[in-house]
Design a protein around this motif. Sequence first.
Motif, mmCIF file in Angstrom:
data_model
loop_
_atom_site.group_PDB
_atom_site.id
_atom_site.type_symbol
_atom_site.label_atom_id
_atom_site.label_comp_id
_atom_site.label_asym_id
_atom_site.label_seq_id
_atom_site.Cartn_x
_atom_site.Cartn_y
_atom_site.Cartn_z
ATOM 1 N N THR A 1 -4.261 4.648 3.117
ATOM 2 C CA THR A 1 -4.113 5.505 4.305
ATOM 3 C C THR A 1 -5.409 6.202 4.693
ATOM 4 O OG1 THR A 1 -3.625 7.449 2.967
ATOM 5 C CG2 THR A 1 -1.742 6.048 3.585
ATOM 6 N N SER B 1 0.860 -1.186 0.000
ATOM 7 C CA SER B 1 0.000 0.000 0.000
ATOM 8 C C SER B 1 0.890 1.227 0.000
ATOM 9 C CB SER B 1 -0.929 0.034 1.215
ATOM 10 O OG SER B 1 -1.882 1.076 1.059
ATOM 11 N N ASP C 1 -11.058 -1.615 1.387
ATOM 12 C CA ASP C 1 -9.706 -2.168 1.245
ATOM 13 C C ASP C 1 -9.729 -3.577 1.808
ATOM 14 O OD1 ASP C 1 -6.757 -0.458 0.850
ATOM 15 O OD2 ASP C 1 -6.680 -2.554 1.498
ATOM 16 N N GLY D 1 -12.336 -5.401 -2.913
ATOM 17 C CA GLY D 1 -12.869 -4.391 -3.822
ATOM 18 C C GLY D 1 -13.285 -4.941 -5.177
HETATM 19 C C1 LIG Z 1 -2.116 2.959 -3.892
HETATM 20 S S1 LIG Z 1 -2.874 2.241 -2.497
HETATM 21 C C2 LIG Z 1 -4.276 3.262 -2.216
HETATM 22 C C3 LIG Z 1 -3.994 4.633 -1.732
HETATM 23 C C4 LIG Z 1 -5.161 5.270 -1.020
HETATM 24 N N1 LIG Z 1 -6.252 5.610 -1.893
HETATM 25 C C5 LIG Z 1 -4.717 6.447 -0.190
HETATM 26 O O1 LIG Z 1 -5.231 7.547 -0.357
HETATM 27 O O2 LIG Z 1 -3.837 6.231 0.658
HETATM 28 C C6 LIG Z 1 -3.684 0.804 -3.190
HETATM 29 C C7 LIG Z 1 -4.574 0.101 -2.193
HETATM 30 O O3 LIG Z 1 -5.345 -0.871 -2.867
HETATM 31 C C8 LIG Z 1 -5.613 -1.877 -1.923
HETATM 32 N N2 LIG Z 1 -6.094 -3.087 -2.587
HETATM 33 C C9 LIG Z 1 -5.395 -3.989 -3.336
HETATM 34 N N3 LIG Z 1 -6.187 -4.989 -3.719
HETATM 35 C C10 LIG Z 1 -7.435 -4.720 -3.218
HETATM 36 C C11 LIG Z 1 -8.684 -5.377 -3.288
HETATM 37 N N4 LIG Z 1 -8.840 -6.549 -3.925
HETATM 38 N N5 LIG Z 1 -9.737 -4.809 -2.668
HETATM 39 C C12 LIG Z 1 -9.614 -3.628 -2.007
HETATM 40 N N6 LIG Z 1 -8.444 -2.959 -1.902
HETATM 41 C C13 LIG Z 1 -7.374 -3.500 -2.506
HETATM 42 C C14 LIG Z 1 -4.283 -2.077 -1.221
HETATM 43 O O4 LIG Z 1 -4.439 -2.737 0.024
HETATM 44 C C15 LIG Z 1 -3.823 -0.629 -1.098
HETATM 45 O O5 LIG Z 1 -4.150 -0.109 0.154
#
Ligand SMILES: C[S@@+](CC[C@H](N)C(=O)[O-])C[C@H]1O[C@@H](n2cnc3c(N)ncnc32)[C@H](O)[C@@H]1O
Length: 376
Positions: free
Chosen positions: A120, A88, A140, A167
């Motif tokens: 976050t 993340s 998430d 998601g």
């Molecule tokens: C780039 S980060 C997101 C940043 C966030 N929007 C922020 O403002 O901090 C990508 C996120 O997607 C989540 N993620 C990955 N696969 C996922 C899934 N199948 N369902 C939900 N979230 C997922 C990860 O856990 C990670 O926290």
Amino acid sequence: MTTDPDLAQATTRRAALVQALADSGELTDPAWRTAFERVPRHVFVPYFYDHMGRRISADDADTRDAWFDAVHEDRALVTHRTGGAATSSSSQPSVMATMLEALRVEDGVGMKVLEIGTGTGYNAALLTHRLGNDSVVTVDTEPDLIAAARTRLTETGYEPNVVLADGAHGHPDLAPYDRIIATCRIDSVPPAWLRQLTDGTGSDAGQILAPLGNALVRIHRTGGPLQAEGCFLPGGAYFMPLRHGTVDGIPVRRPALPTGKARRTDVPASALADNAYRFLLSIVEPHLDWQYDLDDAGKPTAARVWSPDGTIAALHPDGTVTEAGPRSLWSRLEEAYRVFTEHDGPGPERYGLTVDHEAQRVWLDGPGGPCWSLRP
Ligand SMILES: C[S@@+](CC[C@H](N)C(=O)[O-])C[C@H]1O[C@@H](n2cnc3c(N)ncnc32)[C@H](O)[C@@H]1O
């Protein structure tokens, strides 16, 4: 509050970042500008991991200054690691601004937005600042991220719906959504998202904005629940993948180098460093890993490219290639390169996506142009 060392200083630093985003043309909408000015990123990112995997934290006197600088710079910051891999991050603020503006939200009409990838909670806070608590749902898969995001959102006065869920299934309980924004990369659009979009075919049709391959795509409903179409936006977008299990997104070990007979290829090593060609490859072969050899000027002279199915190709400095594995990976790259050069090296903005009941197709220069089917 341990993560709030000096509110006034943070406000000043945030204002400087917002001004820089406005000056570079990445933040043009006054309402999003206000959200970025008000929502304190440093509260949502109390620590991160640097490129060596070191924890840079507000709570550590040795790293506190570096932390405070970084959270007020236009930088993506890794905030969660699993088995040594980044799982993340807080995205780069300029990319967040571009995405929020591209989401085309409208104020005062009760729009509902679903965010996939709470991380976050910072992006959810920006959305909530603009649209209100009842309008934002964020999901998430990581329980610790969800718990921390909830705490930080409450601390800063925001109360969107924060949900621990995969998601890929959206969040049917609170559907339909006028907008779905993914902050993780997809290889194809999950059908659940399409089903959870608001009805309508005109300007009120539900829309999805997501990183697909290496760029952002924005599609809107065009008819029934599984029909949608739209275009890719200019520029790249490099996001962590939407995980389907615990190990997805963790780099695949490179298979043994091929030892077979070398053959000539028309794909030059330089093409592999061309973001426009790389975008097409991210559609054609979504899970490639790479290694390059560079010359003194930083230009690639040779490369190894491999895929999770154990297929590997090695491009040599003399313009030949060797391959190993269950299929010819390099032929796919060659075919993509032929289309790419025949169409003058198109960037993402010349591609679009059409989704219907049967398939999802990325096309070039219109739905009748060259196209590639996405694997579900
Ligand atoms: C780039 S980060 C997101 C940043 C966030 N929007 C922020 O403002 O901090 C990508 C996120 O997607 C989540 N993620 C990955 N696969 C996922 C899934 N199948 N369902 C939900 N979230 C997922 C990860 O856990 C990670 O926290």
